[in-house]
Every structure is written in C-alpha cells, then in structure tokens.
Design a protein around this motif. Structure first.
Motif, PDB file in Angstrom:
ATOM      1  N   MET A 194      20.927  28.786  -0.121  1.00 10.56           N
ATOM      2  CA  MET A 194      22.243  28.160   0.054  1.00 10.56           C
ATOM      3  C   MET A 194      23.205  29.030   0.248  1.00 10.56           C
ATOM      4  SD  MET A 194      24.059  25.107  -0.654  1.00 10.56           S
ATOM      5  CE  MET A 194      25.686  24.482  -1.482  1.00 10.56           C
ATOM      6  N   TYR A 195      23.376  30.151  -0.581  1.00 11.56           N
ATOM      7  CA  TYR A 195      24.510  30.978  -0.402  1.00 11.56           C
ATOM      8  C   TYR A 195      24.447  31.659   1.007  1.00 11.56           C
ATOM      9  CZ  TYR A 195      24.777  30.778  -5.542  1.00 11.56           C
ATOM     10  OH  TYR A 195      24.955  30.395  -6.932  1.00 11.56           O
ATOM     11  N   ARG A 196      23.376  32.090   1.449  1.00  6.37           N
ATOM     12  CA  ARG A 196      23.364  32.745   2.931  1.00  6.37           C
ATOM     13  C   ARG A 196      23.814  31.348   3.958  1.00  6.37           C
ATOM     14  NH1 ARG A 196      17.318  35.298   3.663  1.00  6.37           N
ATOM     15  NH2 ARG A 196      17.380  36.555   1.854  1.00  6.37           N
ATOM     16  N   LEU A 197      23.555  30.406   3.842  1.00  2.53           N
ATOM     17  CA  LEU A 197      24.202  29.275   4.704  1.00  2.53           C
ATOM     18  C   LEU A 197      25.621  29.340   4.813  1.00  2.53           C
ATOM     19  CD1 LEU A 197      23.851  26.977   6.624  1.00  2.53           C
ATOM     20  CD2 LEU A 197      23.387  25.327   4.635  1.00  2.53           C
ATOM     21  N   VAL A 198      26.045  29.231   3.476  1.00  2.08           N
ATOM     22  CA  VAL A 198      27.511  29.289   3.103  1.00  2.08           C
ATOM     23  C   VAL A 198      28.406  30.380   3.868  1.00  2.08           C
ATOM     24  CG1 VAL A 198      29.453  29.246   1.439  1.00  2.08           C
ATOM     25  CG2 VAL A 198      27.561  27.807   1.077  1.00  2.08           C
ATOM     26  N   ALA A 199      27.661  31.593   3.411  1.00  4.36           N
ATOM     27  CA  ALA A 199      28.191  32.929   3.998  1.00  4.36           C
ATOM     28  C   ALA A 199      28.056  32.946   5.474  1.00  4.36           C
ATOM     29  CB  ALA A 199      27.290  34.106   3.581  1.00  4.36           C
ATOM     30  N   ARG A 200      26.984  32.297   6.206  1.00  2.00           N
ATOM     31  CA  ARG A 200      26.890  32.110   7.573  1.00  2.00           C
ATOM     32  C   ARG A 200      27.837  31.066   8.201  1.00  2.00           C
ATOM     33  NH1 ARG A 200      22.176  30.146  11.458  1.00  2.00           N
ATOM     34  NH2 ARG A 200      22.745  31.332  13.386  1.00  2.00           N
ATOM     35  N   LEU A 201      28.438  30.154   7.654  1.00  2.00           N
ATOM     36  CA  LEU A 201      29.318  29.157   7.922  1.00  2.00           C
ATOM     37  C   LEU A 201      30.557  29.795   8.045  1.00  2.00           C
ATOM     38  CD1 LEU A 201      27.869  25.659   6.493  1.00  2.00           C
ATOM     39  CD2 LEU A 201      27.907  26.404   9.127  1.00  2.00           C
ATOM     40  N   TRP A 202      30.642  30.465   6.793  1.00  2.00           N
ATOM     41  CA  TRP A 202      32.105  31.085   6.736  1.00  2.00           C
ATOM     42  C   TRP A 202      32.553  32.067   7.815  1.00  2.00           C
ATOM     43  CZ3 TRP A 202      36.427  30.165   4.422  1.00  2.00           C
ATOM     44  CH2 TRP A 202      37.358  31.129   4.255  1.00  2.00           C
ATOM     45  N   ARG A 203      31.479  32.924   8.100  1.00  2.00           N
ATOM     46  CA  ARG A 203      31.610  33.869   9.544  1.00  2.00           C
ATOM     47  C   ARG A 203      31.690  33.230  10.814  1.00  2.00           C
ATOM     48  NH1 ARG A 203      27.827  36.656   6.132  1.00  2.00           N
ATOM     49  NH2 ARG A 203      26.059  35.888   7.346  1.00  2.00           N
ATOM     50  N   ILE A 204      31.215  32.146  11.023  1.00  2.00           N
ATOM     51  CA  ILE A 204      31.164  31.183  12.215  1.00  2.00           C
ATOM     52  C   ILE A 204      32.674  30.824  12.382  1.00  2.00           C
ATOM     53  CG2 ILE A 204      30.651  29.139  13.356  1.00  2.00           C
ATOM     54  CD1 ILE A 204      27.678  29.745  12.248  1.00  2.00           C
ATOM     55  N   ILE A 205      33.209  30.169  11.217  1.00  2.00           N
ATOM     56  CA  ILE A 205      34.583  29.521  11.269  1.00  2.00           C
ATOM     57  C   ILE A 205      35.691  30.378  11.223  1.00  2.00           C
ATOM     58  CG2 ILE A 205      33.699  27.423  10.447  1.00  2.00           C
ATOM     59  CD1 ILE A 205      35.380  28.201   7.873  1.00  2.00           C
ATOM     60  N   HIS A 206      35.582  31.902  11.454  1.00  2.00           N
ATOM     61  CA  HIS A 206      36.531  33.119  11.305  1.00  2.00           C
ATOM     62  C   HIS A 206      38.020  32.381  11.776  1.00  2.00           C
ATOM     63  CE1 HIS A 206      35.564  33.246  15.622  1.00  2.00           C
ATOM     64  NE2 HIS A 206      36.611  33.901  15.856  1.00  2.00           N
ATOM     65  N   GLY A 207      38.842  33.496  11.366  1.00  2.00           N
ATOM     66  CA  GLY A 207      40.136  33.254  11.832  1.00  2.00           C
ATOM     67  C   GLY A 207      41.102  32.323  11.259  1.00  2.00           C
ATOM     68  N   PRO A 208      41.903  31.523  12.088  1.00  2.00           N
ATOM     69  CA  PRO A 208      42.895  30.604  11.554  1.00  2.00           C
ATOM     70  C   PRO A 208      42.077  29.385  10.781  1.00  2.00           C
ATOM     71  CG  PRO A 208      43.184  30.823  13.946  1.00  2.00           C
ATOM     72  CD  PRO A 208      41.792  31.900  13.443  1.00  2.00           C
ATOM     73  N   LEU A 209      40.736  29.046  11.136  1.00  2.00           N
ATOM     74  CA  LEU A 209      40.181  27.906  10.232  1.00  2.00           C
ATOM     75  C   LEU A 209      39.672  28.490   8.869  1.00  2.00           C
ATOM     76  CD1 LEU A 209      39.224  25.041  10.423  1.00  2.00           C
ATOM     77  CD2 LEU A 209      37.188  25.777  11.527  1.00  2.00           C
ATOM     78  N   GLN A 210      39.460  29.894   8.836  1.00  2.00           N
ATOM     79  CA  GLN A 210      39.257  30.281   7.517  1.00  2.00           C
ATOM     80  C   GLN A 210      40.456  30.305   6.780  1.00  2.00           C
ATOM     81  OE1 GLN A 210      37.857  34.309   8.023  1.00  2.00           O
ATOM     82  NE2 GLN A 210      35.666  33.712   7.743  1.00  2.00           N
ATOM     83  N   TRP A 211      41.672  30.521   7.259  1.00  2.00           N
ATOM     84  CA  TRP A 211      42.944  30.385   6.591  1.00  2.00           C
ATOM     85  C   TRP A 211      43.319  29.049   5.968  1.00  2.00           C
ATOM     86  CZ3 TRP A 211      45.485  34.220   4.376  1.00  2.00           C
ATOM     87  CH2 TRP A 211      45.109  35.584   4.593  1.00  2.00           C
ATOM     88  N   ARG A 212      42.926  28.001   6.934  1.00  2.00           N
ATOM     89  CA  ARG A 212      43.378  26.615   6.672  1.00  2.00           C
ATOM     90  C   ARG A 212      42.390  26.583   5.466  1.00  2.00           C
ATOM     91  NH1 ARG A 212      47.193  23.514   8.398  1.00  2.00           N
ATOM     92  NH2 ARG A 212      46.893  24.506  10.473  1.00  2.00           N
ATOM     93  N   VAL A 213      40.907  26.530   5.486  1.00  2.00           N
ATOM     94  CA  VAL A 213      40.187  26.164   4.457  1.00  2.00           C
ATOM     95  C   VAL A 213      40.792  26.755   3.022  1.00  2.00           C
ATOM     96  CG1 VAL A 213      37.862  26.424   3.275  1.00  2.00           C
ATOM     97  CG2 VAL A 213      38.278  25.687   5.652  1.00  2.00           C
ATOM     98  N   MET A 214      41.123  28.084   2.817  1.00  2.00           N
ATOM     99  CA  MET A 214      41.713  29.069   2.004  1.00  2.00           C
ATOM    100  C   MET A 214      42.889  28.337   1.338  1.00  2.00           C
ATOM    101  SD  MET A 214      39.512  31.095   1.129  1.00  2.00           S
ATOM    102  CE  MET A 214      40.330  32.102  -0.175  1.00  2.00           C
ATOM    103  N   TRP A 215      43.759  27.904   2.353  1.00  2.00           N
ATOM    104  CA  TRP A 215      45.102  27.243   2.159  1.00  2.00           C
ATOM    105  C   TRP A 215      44.678  26.070   1.182  1.00  2.00           C
ATOM    106  CZ3 TRP A 215      50.064  28.268   1.089  1.00  2.00           C
ATOM    107  CH2 TRP A 215      50.893  27.101   1.136  1.00  2.00           C
ATOM    108  N   ILE A 216      44.016  25.270   1.663  1.00  2.00           N
ATOM    109  CA  ILE A 216      43.603  23.799   1.179  1.00  2.00           C
ATOM    110  C   ILE A 216      43.164  23.982  -0.086  1.00  2.00           C
ATOM    111  CG2 ILE A 216      42.147  21.888   1.222  1.00  2.00           C
ATOM    112  CD1 ILE A 216      42.791  21.984   4.385  1.00  2.00           C
TER     113      ILE A 216
END
Length: 153
Positions: A1-23
C-alpha cells in the motif's frame, strides 16, 4: 500500500502535488504585531476600537496579506494605523496553537512621520515608558514590551 501511494505521489509531481497538499493542509491567518520603540525607549501603544472594552490598549497589530513578507506587515500596519514609518528588527515571538491563527511579533524602530491615527480602527495613540504602561493593556503585549515571555503564552 505505502509503495503504491509513494509511486502515485511521484507520478503526479509538480503543480498537482501542490494542489493536493493545499487541499489536505490546514489554513491559517497570520497575525503580526510590532513592538515599536522610539529613541527614548518608549513604546507605541494604540487604543483599538474593535478590541474588548477594558482591554483595548495594545501594540500595532494586523494580519499579513497573501504574499507579504511578515516584517513588511508591521511596516504597513503601523503606517496605516498611525502614519508613522518604522523599520522592523528581530523576531520576538512566533506562536501557533490557535484554531486558525499564528502570531508573529517583531521589534521595530521609529524612523519618522507624523502621528495621525486611523479613526476607524484606533481611538488614541501614545508613547509610553515600559515602566508606566496604561491599564487595559493586553497581557501578551505587556510581556512583549517587557521581554518577560518571548512565547506570549
């Protein structure tokens, strides 16, 4: 599970990561206070119109606006509330733990200007010796002036 989350996090890099963090993160207002002193060591105090009756005296205080450097908030607030020009010095308080607010306070030095209060926010203003502070002064502001409690708590 943790690996999947980490992999998804790396895939959505940049502005999308910032949007998720903001929310996902908490949002705060930042209250900024200036401990403004003149050449004689007196401190600038204001009697605030909107503060509770009996506790209206305090330091120049306001909220930072988006993108504003916190020391610049002190300069802006003092100018808006009093017409005076100041320069910020050291940070003397940084405190969180409030529901939606973080408090920041800086020492500040008077540079000049003519004292003229903003009558919408301020009832009166004056320069006070740390040994002769007015009744009705906020306790946390008294501590900042006297340097007795750097946390404001």
């Amino acid at each position: 599970m943790y690996r999947l989350v980490a992999r998804l996090w790396r895939i959505i890099h940049g502005p999308l990561q910032w949007r998720v963090m903001w929310i996902a993160q908490a949002k705060f207002m930042i209250g900024v206070t200036g401990v403004v002193r003149d050449d004689a060591g007196r401190v600038l105090l204001l009697r605030h119109r909107m503060w509770p009756e009996g506790r209206q005296w305090g330091l120049p205080t306001g909220y930072a606006v988006k993108g504003e450097e916190l020391g610049a908030t002190v300069v802006r607030e003092v100018r808006e509330e009093t017409g005076l020009d100041v320069e910020t010095g050291p940070l003397v308080r940084l405190k969180s733990g409030y529901r939606l607010r973080i408090e920041v306070a800086y020492e500040a030095t008077l540079l000049g200007g003519d004292l003229r209060i903003d009558p919408f926010e301020i009832l009166e203003a004056g320069w006070f010796s740390p040994d002769d502070l007015p009744d009705g002064l906020q306790g946390s502001h008294r501590a900042l002036i006297l340097g007795t409690d750097a946390t404001g708590g």
